[in-house]
Design an enzyme around this catalytic site. Structure first.
Site, PDB file in Angstrom:
ATOM      1  CB  CYS A   1      46.635 -44.340 -32.976  1.00 49.95           C
ATOM      2  SG  CYS A   1      46.293 -43.164 -34.301  1.00 49.95           S
TER       3      CYS A   1
ATOM      4  CB  CYS B   1      46.866 -45.273 -36.685  1.00 49.76           C
ATOM      5  SG  CYS B   1      47.449 -43.813 -35.852  1.00 49.76           S
ATOM      6  CG  ASP B   2      46.209 -49.009 -35.417  1.00 52.55           C
ATOM      7  OD1 ASP B   2      46.783 -48.894 -36.520  1.00 52.55           O
ATOM      8  OD2 ASP B   2      46.829 -49.030 -34.340  1.00 52.55           O
TER       9      ASP B   2
END
Ligand code: NAP
Length: 312
Positions: free
Chosen positions: A135, A138-139
């Site tokens: 992701c 997200c990251d």
């Protein structure tokens, strides 16, 4: 007994639905086959969910624990089972678990989620959350100024690779063919981006490192040649993002009459499926943005819709 509502899956969508169903005073059963949280239970750090605590390091697990605790306060019943068949067409829906037990309810929320196709390299599990991610939204922030690799060649891989160039020093796409699957318009943007590089006809064979991911072995699928790629010693780590397509967790629904679209459950923002009394929430639903925040939104909407359905 016949419940008002059965929620299948205790990821963020299912847990949010459980909270809302509790507030609506529905007699609710939540069925989960493993641990609560779904995909986020394997996410080391979460920073883009609104209202996260900053006084402790928030992981997917700690966020899930608080959601689970909140569901408990609203009184939903819980059971651990893996639903293997769904009879959904009648007014009373009947679900059968791997345990052999059957469960009945007048409404059902399907919130079983989806999983990313794994990269399929050695040590993938060891470095998941420690350099390997699925992701970028997200990251990406964890890889600022580092070298990042992306496995895959579809729309997701190339769009996310372009997004990652805003954070990483250099992004290299590793694709198993010599042509991308991604749409031409996306390809054009990618080829015009100086920070984006390509390794063709190759797959990731092995992830390497001690605690964090610091190297890769890639294999040329045409020649079989193995090449080792190491992190810059000053960085000590690299990132590897896998975008090889997602697989919705729809096993068992094959004969249920539920309509699918591209493998996902066909339902719009109302979460209503083609079967009355059956709703789809979270990553299992056909949608564009799969995030915790959109999953919990779906869960709330699905419980609201279920309550309206049950109230006639
Ligand atoms: P996808 O289109 O299925 O692409 C998966 C990619 O991973 C392909 O390049 C495939 O290679 C590769 N791959 C699959 N299995 C592999 C394996 N075992 N080892 C190595 N490589 C492997 O998945 P997606 O990119 O997630 O897209 C899913 C759907 O969402 C698509 O319909 C896509 O068009 C859509 N989408 C649209 C947008 C947009 O319109 N902006 C954005 C994202 C996604 P091959 O090419 O060799 O098969």
């Amino acid at each position: 007994m016949t419940y008002d509502l059965i929620i299948v899956g205790a990821g963020p969508a299912g847990l949010a639905a459980g909270i809302y169903a509790g507030r609506y005073m529905l007699n609710t059963l939540i069925i989960e086959k493993a641990q609560d949280g779904g995909q986020i239970s394997q996410t080391a750090e979460i920073e883009n969910y609104p209202g996260l605590r900053t006084d402790v390091e928030e992981s997917g697990l700690s966020l899930t624990e608080r959601m689970t605790e909140q569901v408990k306060r609203f009184g939903a019943e819980r059971v651990l089972d893996d639903i293997v068949s769904y009879e959904l067409s009648s007014d009373v829906k009947k679900l059968t678990g791997l345990s052999g037990r059957t469960y009945e309810a007048r409404a059902v929320i399907l919130a079983m989620g989806a999983h990313y196709r794994s990269i399929g390299c050695k040590n993938e599990d060891k470095f998941r959350g420690m350099g390997i991610s699925f992701c970028a939204t997200c990251d990406a922030n964890f890889f600022r100024g580092l070298d990042v690799y992306v496995a895959g060649g579809g729309d997701s891989a190339i769009e996310e690779a372009i997004y990652l160039t805003k954070f990483a020093r250099k992004v290299t796409v590793i694709h198993r063919r010599d042509q991308l699957r991604a749409a031409k318009s996306i390809q054009e943007k990618a080829f015009a981006n100086d920070k984006l590089h390509f390794i063709w006809d190759s797959v990731v064979d092995e992830a390497c490192g001690t605690d964090v991911l610091s190297g890769l072995v890639i294999r040329n699928v045409k020649t079989g040649e193995l090449t080792r790629l190491d992190a810059d010693p000053a960085d000590g780590m690299i990132g590897l993002f896998g975008f090889l397509g997602m697989i919705p967790n729809t096993e068992g629904l094959e004969d249920s009459g539920i309509e699918l679209a591209d493998g996902y459950i066909a339902a719009d923002e109302t979460t209503r499926t083609n079967i009355t009394g059956v709703f789809a929430a979270g990553d299992i639903r056909k949608k564009e943005l799969r995030q915790v925040v959109t999953a919990v939104s779906d869960g709330a909407v699905a419980a609201f819709q279920a309550e309206r359905y049950l109230a006639g």
